[in-house]
Structures are given as C-alpha cells and as structure tokens.
Design an enzyme around this catalytic site. Sequence first.
Site, PDB file in Angstrom:
ATOM      1  N   GLY A   1      20.901  89.129  39.505  1.00 11.86           N
ATOM      2  CA  GLY A   1      20.618  90.406  38.880  1.00 11.86           C
ATOM      3  C   GLY A   1      21.139  90.497  37.461  1.00 11.86           C
ATOM      4  N   GLY A   2      21.336  89.350  36.834  1.00  9.50           N
ATOM      5  CA  GLY A   2      21.753  89.350  35.437  1.00  9.50           C
ATOM      6  C   GLY A   2      23.221  89.635  35.224  1.00  9.50           C
TER       7      GLY A   2
ATOM      8  CG  PHE B   1      22.070  80.519  26.326  1.00  9.66           C
ATOM      9  CD1 PHE B   1      21.634  81.303  27.386  1.00  9.66           C
ATOM     10  CD2 PHE B   1      21.884  80.985  25.023  1.00  9.66           C
ATOM     11  CE1 PHE B   1      21.033  82.534  27.156  1.00  9.66           C
ATOM     12  CE2 PHE B   1      21.290  82.213  24.791  1.00  9.66           C
ATOM     13  CZ  PHE B   1      20.859  82.991  25.867  1.00  9.66           C
TER      14      PHE B   1
ATOM     15  NE  ARG C   1      17.247  89.806  44.449  1.00  8.53           N
ATOM     16  CZ  ARG C   1      16.750  90.026  43.252  1.00  8.53           C
ATOM     17  NH1 ARG C   1      15.640  90.703  43.118  1.00  8.53           N
ATOM     18  NH2 ARG C   1      17.342  89.561  42.171  1.00  8.53           N
TER      19      ARG C   1
END
Lengths: 217, 467
Positions: free
Chosen positions: B166-167, B204, B294
Amino acid sequence: MKPDHEQRNSSDGNPPADGQVPGAPPVPDAVTRDAVMPDAAMPAGAVLDAVCRSVVRLSGTTAHPPSRIRMQDGQITVEVEWPDPAALSRPAPAAGAPVAAPESDAAPAGDGEALDYVRAPMVGTFYHASSPDAPPYVCVGDVVAPGQPVGVLEAMKLMSTITAEVGGRVTEVLAPNGQPVEFDQQLIALEPVDAEAGAGADPVAVREPAAVSGPSR
Amino acid sequence: MPVFSTVLIANRGEIALRVARTCREMGIRTVAVYSTADRDSAVVRFADQAVHIGAPPAKGSYLNVPAVIEAALQTGAQAIHPGYGFLSEDPDFAEICEAHDIVFIGPPPQVMQQLGDKAAARSLMAQAGLPVLPGSMDALTSPAEAKELARQVGYPVILKAVAGGGGRGMAVVRSADDLRLAYNETRAHARAVFGDDRLYLERFVDDARHIEVQVLCDRHGNAVHLGERDCSVQRRHQKLIEEAPATGLPQELREAMLTAAVHGATAVGFVGAGTFEFVVTPDDRFYLMEINCRLQVEHPVTELVTGIDIVREQITVAAGLPLSFRQSDITLRGVAVECRVNAENPDNEFSPTPGLLSEFVPPGGPFVRVDTHAYPGWPVGPDYDSLLAKAAVWAPDREQALARMDRALSEFRVSGPGVHTTLGFLRRTLAHPLFQAALHTTGLVGAMTAEESDRDGDTSKESAPVG
C-alpha cells in the site's frame, strides 16, 4: 451456603425463628442491641430501616465491600457475603439463589440515578454460568463488587471471564444465557449502591419490602 | 441458487459497500462488520445484517481476527470477503477461516505467505523468469549489509519493508551518506505499521511508469489477465489517478508484461484476483515490483474496460467454480480513468483532514461511476485512511475520458468544517500537459508540487476546502 463465603445474619449469632420451637414466640431477651426482630407494633418501614442499619453495620466490618446481600422480610433473614479473594473466580451464588425479584410495584431501581452496564468486551457467546451445571454468577438483586466475575464470554472456543468494572446491584441481566452478543453490547445492568455503606451513615437505599423478599429457604 | 447463501465482508468504507453490492446482485445475503466509529456507515445500512465487532482503532475491530470469525460463525456466513487492506493479505487469517470451515475469498494461505514476504516473492519470481530490479534476494540483516548492497546495485535505491504494501514503509535513498538513517527510520516505521521490521532493498528508478497487470485464476488451472493499468500518478507512493489501458506503451512491452504476469501467477498456484505491479523504465524495460494478493483499490478501471465484475469472479472462484471466460473471450474497450478523492490537504503535504461532511454531492451523468461510502453528515474520522470516494469514468478514447473526468470532478461537491479534498489537485493534474500527453511518470506529483509552491498566490485559493 457456600463455605467460602462468610455469612452472618442480623441477630449476630442468634438465628431468628429457624432453630426455635415451631410456633414459639420470639423471645425479646434474646435480641441483642444490634439486632432487629419483627414486631407487629413496628411499622413495616421502621423494620426495614432497622434491618438496613444492621446491614450497613455488618457490611462495614471488613475491609472489602460485600459481594452480595440478601434480605428476606417477614421472618427476617439477612445474608451478607464477602468475596473470598482466593475464590473470586469461582461461582458465587448458592443453589436456590433468588430469581428475578418482582420489581413491578417497587420504586424504580436507582431512581434518578444512571445505571452502569457490564458490556461485552468482544463479539462472542455470553454465558451466565461457568458451566451448564453451575449456578449463574449473578442474579437480579445481587450486589457485585468491582472485579467480581459476572459471566463468561466464549469467542473462538476461548472462554474469558467477564468481570464487573464497577460495583453495584444487578437490576437486570440483559443478554440471555448462551446467546450471541456483539462488541460493547450491554449484558448486565447495575444500579449504584450507596458508597458510604458501612460508614454508619444513612441506610442503604433499598426497595419496598415486597421487592426485598427473596424465596424462603 | 447462489454460490454462497451468506458472505461476511470484513472491511469498511467504500470497498465494503462495493463488495456488498455485487453480493446482492448475486442473491447472496450480506453481513457487514463494523467498529464503533462506523456504526452509521453506508455498508451497515446496506447490508442484510451488521455486527458490531470492536472499538474504532483497527486493531480492536477490522484487524481483530477472533471478532471477525465469531461474527461469521454467529451469522452463518459461509465465506468472508476481506476487501483490501486490513486482513486481506494475512495468511494466518485465511488459515483460521479454513479451520472454521469458512471460505476465505482470496488466494490460498500458502500463496499469500510466499508472496506477502516481498523479499521472498522477488526471488521466487526471479526463479520463475520474471525480471526483477537489482537488489536483495533476502531480508537485510544490518545497515552495513544494506550499504554494501546499495554500492553494488548503484544509487538511488529504495528500502522497503518485507511485510509492506500500500505504498507504506519505504524510503528512497540517493547517497551512501543517507543510507544508515533511512535504514533505521524505515525499520522503525515497518515495525510500527506491519509488526515486522525486516527490510529489503532494490534499485530505484526515477521517472518511471507504474504499470500493473490484473490477473484472475481459478482452482482448475485457468489463469487470465484483464489487461493493465497505469498508476503512475502518485504522491508518497500512494496512487491518485489510475487508468486503463496504459497509453503509449510499446505493444511488445505490453504483451511481455501481460504474459509475465500470467506466467508468474501460474508458477505460484495463484487463485483469485491478484495484481502484478511493474516498474517501466524510461528506456522501456520492465521489472516486477510486487504482487498483491487481493482486490485492488483501482479495480474499477479494469471493470469498465473489460465489462467484468472482478468481485463476482472472486466469489465464484472461491466457491470452486471455473472462470466463466477464457483469455480469448476478454476484449478491452475504450479508456477508463479513476481519481481518488481523499479528505486531505494537498497544500499541507496531503495530510488527512478529518471532519463532518456538511455537503457531499457526487457527480453523475453518462459513463460515470462513483464508489463511495460518504454522505452528507458522515463524520470522516481519524482512525482510518482518508479515501472518500473513487470517481471513475469510461469513454471511447483517452481524450474524451479526461474531459469526462474533469466534468465529473467539477460536479463533485464536498465540504465540511476543516475538511479539505484532493478534488482541485486532481483537476490540475488532469490538465497538466505531461498528463494530457500521457508522458507523465511517478515524478509528476512531486514536480507539480514544486511548480505550485513557486507560485503560491494561485494555489492557496484553489485548494481551499472544495465546495
């Protein structure tokens, strides 16, 4: 009665009537100065007041507040139980514990005073007793002390004892035995009992005589 | 005869309502569970039955496994839909459901276990042949190890919580000097949020695109994808705008990602709805970031372009039925865009602004879908995330979709004492030349925030509580 609970009656070792010859009149001489005996000449209210004073005195004789007080009118019986610290988790009431006292014609319980509620700490099934054979932890009319067990909640096969956070007199058991309850649901209603019980102040607020009567033993 | 007669929805907010709606369409009785803060919530009103399971903090209610299980047992629910967040990716919860003969609507616990450990999932997927960014194949054990690995991988790197999602629980590190501090901070954060302080590290990519693939798998070995979504508009690694399909992806690259996702799902025995999240570099290479076991917040855009109700498929698959379509049956049509309307102040680093909604009028009109639990008088509380509504639109092409979204957002009325929303910010983002040209990357929001702080006379006016 349960051996783990101290019981006394109003006449300080002089049980009224029970041990006497049937039909024998009460013997005034046997009454100690603390005791109260029924007297036809005494108005009902006065008898009750006197009983209450006795209860107040008795309940102040130990450091702990009584866990349970039972009164019976007529052939006056007063029982006071103190919680046994070692037995706090055991069921308190004896067989033949009073059933819901008739309150319909009594003054409203805790008239003008807000009721406290024992609430469900989580979703589960609420039981009144520790096992199907055991007597319920509390019944209407019982006085419970803070921390005293009042029921059991089963959640995912785990049984947890529910205790009263505050003391008070049980006015209603709201959740039926063995029924599902939700979080925060009101399980048992408690009306506050006079905090000064035992200080020799005013008598404990009690209901009308009719309501005080429990089953005869 | 519905597949289940009763389904319990172990969630809150818009997603609980969204799941309940599909259940009702399927003839399934719904049970909502709620915390004290949500006693007047939309799903509690909508559901056939509602059970009060705990106090407002999620730990006492929506994360309280015994309470949720008890509620399911009491109400005779045969299955639990976990929504997203909360217990949705908790393998222990899925296992406990199984132990109580309750169907968990999601992947098998073992699959969730494997993929929930993000470091382990990386190496698992690398073995299955999916491209992963250079970085750790196991959880890091010390700042020194992290530093050495970062040196090999090359800066910038991103530190992530193994149990994250979820970040949350991640930090970008641009130089060796900052690594130790970032390591300790992220670890503390991960411990607090996920109860697991293990971290991993990977390279990144600046100015990347975040592209994810929706997959659906049944218990009979069928696995399909429902196309991709572009979720590059993010702030603090949280998505703000999502669209399907991803505009401007080279067809070969797109095909390779879709194939990789289905392959990865099959490799781990995935069942249900899942999302493979990829990063696409400026030179059009893609790498797997993580897999979500999910329903995704942004699933409506996929539903709009495929015509498939993903929740319905989750439920039928959980009941053991095969998927009702094959890959060749799935056609994508048009463009869908979703905007997350959050109760946040974009001028104050998107900090949440709880408060009572005195006004809440969602948009309508053709091809507009609003998933929300809010209504006038709804108190936006401090206990949960700030998502107020998801506005989604469909149009035959992207240009019309963006115009339609702007029109929809212009209709949206939200106000209340102290309440701010992202509505104004969303409209400015939609209008941004880079977004209009589909040249935007994950760096867009940061760039916009910087641009806007340069000319703050404008912004303070625009982002006052949106009325």
